[in-house]
Enzyme design. Structure first.
Site, PDB file in Angstrom:
ATOM      1  N   ASP A 183       0.818  -1.215   0.000  1.00  0.00           N
ATOM      2  CA  ASP A 183       0.000   0.000   0.000  1.00  0.00           C
ATOM      3  C   ASP A 183       0.852   1.266   0.000  1.00  0.00           C
ATOM      4  OD1 ASP A 183      -2.444  -1.282  -0.097  1.00  0.00           O
ATOM      5  OD2 ASP A 183      -2.638  -1.421   2.082  1.00  0.00           O
ATOM      6  N   ALA A 222      -6.944  12.401  19.732  1.00  0.00           N
ATOM      7  CA  ALA A 222      -6.976  12.550  21.195  1.00  0.00           C
ATOM      8  C   ALA A 222      -7.454  13.941  21.599  1.00  0.00           C
ATOM      9  CB  ALA A 222      -5.600  12.251  21.797  1.00  0.00           C
TER      10      ALA A 222
END
Length: 302
Positions: free
Chosen positions: A78, A217
Site C-alpha cells: 500500500d 486525542a
C-alpha cells in the site's frame, strides 16, 4: 502500440523479480515499457536544517511518463501505491496495483492473479475508477514552502514530550473553529479506512465527494470527526508556540512552525485506478478489514 509504465518498489526483491517477468511479457507483446522506482514518489521528511520542498507536486512524475501511456502497473504494498499515486496523477496515467506486500488494501490484484491481470491489460478490457486526491501546501506569507499530493490524509500533530496543541481551522468561507488535541487529520474517503479510522472517524464510501476532519486525542467531548463537501478548501493555523510535525500519507512531510499555515484542497488531478472486475467497496471492507462479519459465538457457560 501504447506505452505501459512499471512502477516498482525496488527495495523488495519479489517486486523486482515480478517486474522483470512483466516487462518481458509486455515487450514480447509489442509494448514499449517505461520503468520507474516508487521511491520517486516518497517525498520524505524535510528536516529543519534542510531546504524545504519548494517544487510543485508535479516534480514527482518520472521521466518518460505522460498522458499518452495506456497505464502503469504498480508492484509493491500500500505504501508503494500511495507513492505511485503522486507519480501518476499529475499526468493522468491510470495505475493497476498488484500487491507484493502485506495487507494490500489498495491492491487490485495479487501475484496469484498475475496471468489474468496481464491478459486483461493486453486485451484492454479494464475500467477506470477515479479517487479524489488532495493538494497539501505549507505557506508562510505568500511563499510556498512545501507541497505534495495526498491520496489518504494529512496529519498535523505535536512532537513527543510537548503539550497539547490548539489548531484554528477554517473550512471554506466559514469562520475558523478552535480544536484542542494532540493533532488533527484531514482525509479523503480513501483515507477514511487508514489513520482516520484508527482515530475514531467513520468509514466513507469512495464515491462520496467529501472530506473528513478528525481530531487526534481531543481534549473536549464535543470534538468529533466532521464530514463536509470536498469543494471547500481547508486552512489550518497552528495556534501553539511549538513547532508541529506534518505527515502526508505516511511517507512525506515537514515541520510546521507557528508562523506557517497549511492549505488543503481537492486536486484537479484524481488518482485513476484500473479495475479488472467490478469493484465492490463493501466487499473489500469485509474481506480485508473484517467489516460486517458475524460475531464469534460466545463459549458456553458450563
Amino acid at each position: 502500440m501504447p506505452r505501459i509504465g512499471l512502477i516498482v518498489n525496488d527495495g523488495k526483491p519479489l517486486a523486482v523479480q515480478t517486474a522483470d517477468t512483466i516487462q518481458q511479457r509486455l515487450e514480447l507483446a509489442g509494448h514499449a515499457v517505461v520503468r520507474a522506482s516508487s521511491s520517486g514518489g516518497m517525498v520524505g521528511f524535510a528536516n529543519p536544517d534542510q531546504h524545504l520542498r519548494l517544487l510543485g507536486y508535479s516534480a514527482c512524475v518520472p521521466e518518460g511518463f505522460n498522458n499518452s501511456m495506456a497505464l502503469a502497473i504498480v508492484l509493491g504494498g500500500d505504501g508503494t501505491v500511495l507513492s505511485a499515486a503522486r507519480q501518476t496523477a499529475p499526468v493522468g496515467v491510470p495505475i493497476l496495483t498488484i500487491n507484493t506486500g502485506h495487507l494490500g488494501f489498495l491492491a487490485e490484484a495479487y501475484l496469484g492473479d498475475l496471468d489474468r491481470a496481464l491478459e486483461v491489460v493486453l486485451t484492454e478490457q479494464w475500467t477506470i475508477e477515479e479517487r479524489s486526491n488532495l493538494v497539501v501546501s505549507v505557506m508562510r506569507g505568500d511563499q510556498r514552502r512545501w507541497e505534495a499530493l495526498s491520496l489518504n490524509e494529512m496529519a498535523l500533530h505535536r512532537e513527543p514530550l510537548t503539550s497539547m496543541c490548539h489548531f484554528e481551522i477554517a473550512i471554506g468561507r466559514h469562520a475558523p473553529v478552535d480544536i484542542a488535541a494532540d493533532g488533527v487529520i484531514l482525509s479523503t474517503p480513501t483515507g477514511s479506512t487508514a489513520y482516520a479510522l484508527s482515530a475514531g472517524g467513520p468509514v466513507i464510501s469512495p464515491d462520496c465527494p467529501v472530506l473528513q476532519l478528525t481530531p487526534i486525542a481531543p481534549h473536549s467531548l464535543a470534538s468529533r470527526a466532521l464530514v463536509f463537501s470536498d469543494r471547500e478548501p481547508v486552512t489550518v493555523f497552528p495556534a501553539t508556540p511549538e513547532r508541529l510535525m506534518m505527515v502526508v500519507d505516511g511517507s512525506a512531510g515537514c515541520y510546521v512552525w507557528p508562523e506557517d499555515r497549511v492549505l488543503i484542497r481537492r486536486s484537479e488531478h484524481p488518482v485513476r485506478f484500473v479495475r479488472l472486475v467490478d469493484h465492490e467497496f463493501f466487499q473489500v471492507l469485509r474481506n480485508k478489514l473484517g467489516w460486517g462479519l458475524p460475531h464469534i459465538a460466545k463459549p458456553d457457560k458450563g
